[in-house]
Design a protein around this motif. Structure first.
Motif, short mmCIF file in Angstrom:
data_model
loop_
_atom_site.label_atom_id
_atom_site.label_comp_id
_atom_site.label_asym_id
_atom_site.label_seq_id
_atom_site.Cartn_x
_atom_site.Cartn_y
_atom_site.Cartn_z
N GLN A 169 0.84 -1.20 0.00
CA GLN A 169 0.00 0.00 0.00
C GLN A 169 0.87 1.25 0.00
OE1 GLN A 169 -3.24 0.14 2.86
NE2 GLN A 169 -3.14 -2.08 3.17
N ILE A 170 0.47 2.24 -0.80
CA ILE A 170 1.15 3.53 -0.83
C ILE A 170 0.13 4.60 -0.50
CG2 ILE A 170 2.20 5.24 -2.35
CD1 ILE A 170 3.65 3.04 -3.78
N VAL A 171 0.44 5.44 0.47
CA VAL A 171 -0.49 6.47 0.92
C VAL A 171 0.09 7.83 0.59
CG1 VAL A 171 -1.79 7.39 2.87
CG2 VAL A 171 -1.24 4.94 2.78
N TRP A 172 -0.56 8.55 -0.31
CA TRP A 172 -0.18 9.92 -0.63
C TRP A 172 -1.38 10.81 -0.36
CZ3 TRP A 172 2.66 9.46 -6.04
CH2 TRP A 172 3.87 8.76 -5.85
N HIS A 185 -4.65 3.58 -4.83
CA HIS A 185 -5.41 2.36 -4.64
C HIS A 185 -6.91 2.64 -4.64
CE1 HIS A 185 -1.72 0.30 -3.18
NE2 HIS A 185 -1.45 1.48 -2.65
N GLY A 186 -7.68 1.63 -4.97
CA GLY A 186 -9.11 1.67 -4.73
C GLY A 186 -9.42 1.14 -3.34
N TYR A 187 -10.70 1.17 -2.98
CA TYR A 187 -11.15 0.71 -1.67
C TYR A 187 -12.23 -0.34 -1.84
CZ TYR A 187 -8.59 4.54 0.52
OH TYR A 187 -7.60 5.37 0.94
N ASP A 188 -12.19 -1.37 -0.98
CA ASP A 188 -13.23 -2.40 -0.99
C ASP A 188 -14.32 -1.99 -0.01
OD1 ASP A 188 -14.83 -4.59 -1.04
OD2 ASP A 188 -13.35 -6.01 -0.30
N MET A 189 -15.43 -1.50 -0.54
CA MET A 189 -16.55 -1.06 0.29
C MET A 189 -17.77 -1.93 0.04
SD MET A 189 -15.91 3.05 0.02
CE MET A 189 -15.34 3.04 -1.68
N SER A 190 -17.54 -3.18 -0.39
CA SER A 190 -18.65 -4.08 -0.71
C SER A 190 -19.37 -4.59 0.53
CB SER A 190 -18.13 -5.26 -1.54
OG SER A 190 -17.17 -6.00 -0.82
N TRP A 191 -18.68 -4.69 1.66
CA TRP A 191 -19.32 -5.22 2.86
C TRP A 191 -19.58 -4.16 3.92
CZ3 TRP A 191 -16.90 -5.06 7.68
CH2 TRP A 191 -15.54 -4.73 7.68
N GLY A 197 -13.11 3.67 10.64
CA GLY A 197 -12.08 2.65 10.77
C GLY A 197 -10.80 3.07 10.09
N GLU A 198 -9.83 2.19 10.11
CA GLU A 198 -8.55 2.49 9.53
C GLU A 198 -8.60 2.26 8.02
OE1 GLU A 198 -9.11 0.14 11.81
OE2 GLU A 198 -8.54 1.20 13.65
N ASN A 199 -8.08 3.22 7.26
CA ASN A 199 -8.09 3.08 5.80
C ASN A 199 -7.29 1.86 5.34
OD1 ASN A 199 -9.77 5.23 5.07
ND2 ASN A 199 -8.08 6.69 5.13
N GLU A 200 -6.30 1.45 6.13
CA GLU A 200 -5.51 0.28 5.75
C GLU A 200 -6.38 -0.97 5.66
OE1 GLU A 200 -4.69 2.47 7.98
OE2 GLU A 200 -2.83 3.36 7.20
N GLU A 201 -7.50 -0.98 6.38
CA GLU A 201 -8.39 -2.14 6.36
C GLU A 201 -9.19 -2.20 5.07
OE1 GLU A 201 -8.74 -4.50 8.71
OE2 GLU A 201 -7.23 -3.63 10.04
N TRP A 202 -9.51 -1.05 4.49
CA TRP A 202 -10.40 -1.01 3.33
C TRP A 202 -9.62 -0.83 2.01
CZ3 TRP A 202 -13.27 -2.36 6.94
CH2 TRP A 202 -13.50 -1.60 8.08
N ARG A 203 -8.41 -0.29 2.09
CA ARG A 203 -7.63 -0.04 0.88
C ARG A 203 -7.24 -1.37 0.22
NH1 ARG A 203 -4.00 2.77 3.18
NH2 ARG A 203 -4.93 4.83 2.94
N GLY A 237 -9.74 -0.07 -8.82
CA GLY A 237 -10.79 0.87 -8.48
C GLY A 237 -11.55 0.50 -7.21
N ASN A 238 -12.59 1.28 -6.93
CA ASN A 238 -13.43 1.04 -5.76
C ASN A 238 -14.43 -0.07 -6.05
OD1 ASN A 238 -12.22 3.11 -4.32
ND2 ASN A 238 -13.76 4.63 -4.91
N THR A 239 -14.67 -0.92 -5.06
CA THR A 239 -15.65 -1.98 -5.17
C THR A 239 -16.82 -1.66 -4.25
OG1 THR A 239 -13.96 -3.64 -5.63
CG2 THR A 239 -16.10 -4.45 -4.90
N TYR A 240 -18.02 -1.58 -4.83
CA TYR A 240 -19.22 -1.29 -4.06
C TYR A 240 -20.13 -2.51 -4.02
CZ TYR A 240 -17.82 3.63 -4.43
OH TYR A 240 -17.14 4.81 -4.34
N ASP A 241 -21.06 -2.48 -3.08
CA ASP A 241 -22.01 -3.56 -2.92
C ASP A 241 -23.14 -3.38 -3.93
OD1 ASP A 241 -23.71 -5.54 -2.15
OD2 ASP A 241 -24.10 -4.79 -0.15
#
Length: 534
Positions: A169-172, A185-191, A197-203, A237-241
């Motif tokens: 992971q790279i955070v800028w 990075h995208g984020y997994d927001m499907s669940w 929370g911490e972005n490291e968990e969703w990135r 990319g981002n993943t949505y539910d």
């Protein structure tokens, strides 16, 4: 007053059932966490030998539960206080060193229990015909996962240059809730979509070759990375539910959008095999920290390549394909301490070249968009340059005398704005496909939060609030984090939304004002998270 005894009895039985379910889940999660964590603690090891080689294995076992605070309009049953999520996670975090090489590996497995509410949504998918035509007939496939989160090695080349190769992971960037430069990075927001929370968990980590070069003569460093294009489609990319689950936008819960669309990661304008990358200079100029960055990456939010007006490639989905076109982002950030107000001020500006938008918010036969599917953004794709600006102030506020905190409380306020350059109302840009809402020239969000600390930082309440200054609506997130000894953590949180307008039916063209906060209508959640670290 006439009391309906049968109704009272039924309400008591229902409440008792909910409380027993909560208690049973809490006990089960606690026992499972204790057993797994204790077993992992026995097998983990750490330490170093005489050559400097070392190994450490840690991680956590975590249990989640969330409950609907309102009835969901999509289902026939009363969903208020029904469990919407019962989830368990096991994360293993390994650090090692062998000679000049540093190693890192992180893996996580997630499993959920199918609650009655999820069963109702799954049944609704079958009723509307999308349950068998989508990617999976089992709604739990959206939530049960196992991932290799990180796997990299790092080494130095001389005293100034370091390389990190592998999944990482790279955070800028400087922003928290919304991201201007943090777009690698995208984020997994499907669940989950709005839990604190911490972005490291969703990135979503990527396979990268990254390097840092220290330049002490200029009081700064160069940070660059190359993504060679070996990631999977789900990593882009981002993943949505969108499979009709608990965090699909109202009124689409229970509607599996994958039944009428495909996810195209090999589109000519957004191929996951494309090589992307970025470079950033970070430096100091007196009391000010600053950075200059260029990033070539994929648009985080997908856009719809419509069968009614294909973009560069004929889609394979019945209505459209979801694609993530490649974009170029140029960013600048500055931060520094302001003694006059005893606060740290930060600013971030990101210019995005060719941000993709969907077209079409009118109806069938819109003059500017011939053949547009009624009001749901399926009239094609248009690219617009955008300017994203973030201004932030961080300050420690002393509540010790007023509230009895044991130290000053960290507080932050942040203004986030995205402006579409060369905006034309006649472009008819859609805010999001599947809604008849027009994108405005400015989208401005104001957020603020504060964290209080009591009892030697073992009881930590927090409050976050945000409002959409452009479209109305907002969110309020009160929470409290408990530190229970060295290993246990408990967090209780409420996610509460208010809306200006929201849609009540699929492909709604009667509520064109539905914007960001309207997507979360009636989805207030009470969330409990229990963690056992090891």
């Amino acid at each position: 007053m006439v009391i309906n005894e049968k109704r009272v009895k039924k309400m008591r039985q229902k409440s008792g059932g909910v409380y027993r379910s909560i208690l049973g889940v809490a006990i089960s999660l606690a026992l499972a966490q204790w057993n797994v964590a204790a077993s992992a603690e026995e097998t983990s090891s750490s330490g170093s030998d005489e050559n400097g080689n070392s190994f450490h294995l840690g991680g956590y076992v975590r249990g989640w539960s969330s409950f609907n605070m309102k009835d969901q309009p999509e289902t026939a049953a009363d969903d208020k206080w029904k469990p919407s999520m019962l989830r368990g996670s096991l994360l293993l975090d390994m650090d090692a060193r062998t000679g000049p090489l540093k190693w890192k590996a992180v893996a996580r497995a997630d499993r959920e229990y199918k609650t009655d509410y999820l069963k109702d949504l799954e049944q609704l998918r079958s009723t509307n015909g999308t349950g068998t035509g989508g990617q999976s007939s089992n709604i739990m496939d959206n939530y049960n996962k196992a991932d290799l989160r990180e796997l990299w090695t790092e080494f130095n080349l001389g005293e100034r240059v370091s390389f990190r190769i592998g999944k990482q992971q790279i955070v800028w960037g400087e922003s928290d809730f919304f991201h201007a430069m943090d777009v690698v990075h995208g984020y997994d927001m499907s669940w989950r979509l709005f839990f604190e929370g911490e972005n490291e968990e969703w990135r979503k980590p990527l396979w990268l070759l990254a390097t840092k070069v220290q330049v002490p003569e200029a009081s700064g460093q160069i940070h660059a990375f190359v993504r060679p294009g070996i990631d999977q489609c789900k990593d882009i990319g981002n993943t949505y539910d969108i499979r009709g689950g608990r965090w699909f936008f109202q009124p689409y819960r229970g509607y599996d959008l994958t039944a009428v669309t495909d996810n195209d990661c090999r589109h000519p304008d957004g191929d996951m095999r494309d090589v992307t990358g970025g470079i950033k200079w970070s430096g100091e100029a007196g009391p000010v920290n600053y950075s200059l960055a260029y990033i070539r990456t994929f648009a985080a939010d997908p856009v719809a390549n419509s069968v009614f007006k294909p973009y560069e490639k004929t889609p394979t989905g019945a209505f459209f394909d979801l694609i993530h076109p490649v974009i170029d982002v140029f960013g600048v950030s500055v931060s520094g301490y302001a003694p006059a107000i005893d606060a740290v001020l930060s600013a971030e500006v990101a210019f995005t070249k060719d941000q993709p938008y969907n077209i079409g918010t009118g109806g069938f036969g819109t003059p500017s968009v011939p053949g547009n599917f009624p009001g749901v953004g399926l009239g094609g794709i248009m690219k617009k340059d955008t300017l994203t600006t973030m201004i932030r102030a961080d300050k420690n506020i002393d509540f010790q005398g007023l509230l009895g905190t044991n130290r000053p409380s960290f507080s932050s306020i942040q203004l986030f704005d995205t402006m579409i350059l060369n905006y034309q109302d006649s472009d008819d840009l859609a805010r999001l496909f599947a809604y008849g809402s027009k994108q405005k020239e400015h989208s401005t969000i104001l957020t603020a939060f504060t964290v209080l600390n009591f009892n030697s930082d073992t009881i930590n309440p927090s409050f976050a609030i945000g409002t959409d200054l452009t479209n109305g609506g907002g969110f309020f997130i009160p929470a409290v984090d408990f530190v229970l000894g060295d290993k246990w953590r408990l967090k209780v949180e409420a996610d509460i939304f208010w809306t200006q307008k929201d849609s009540k039916k699929l492909f709604d063209t009667d509520a064109p004002g539905t914007q960001l906060m309207g997507y979360f209508a009636n989805n207030d959640q009470l969330v409990v998270r229990l963690t056992r670290q090891f």
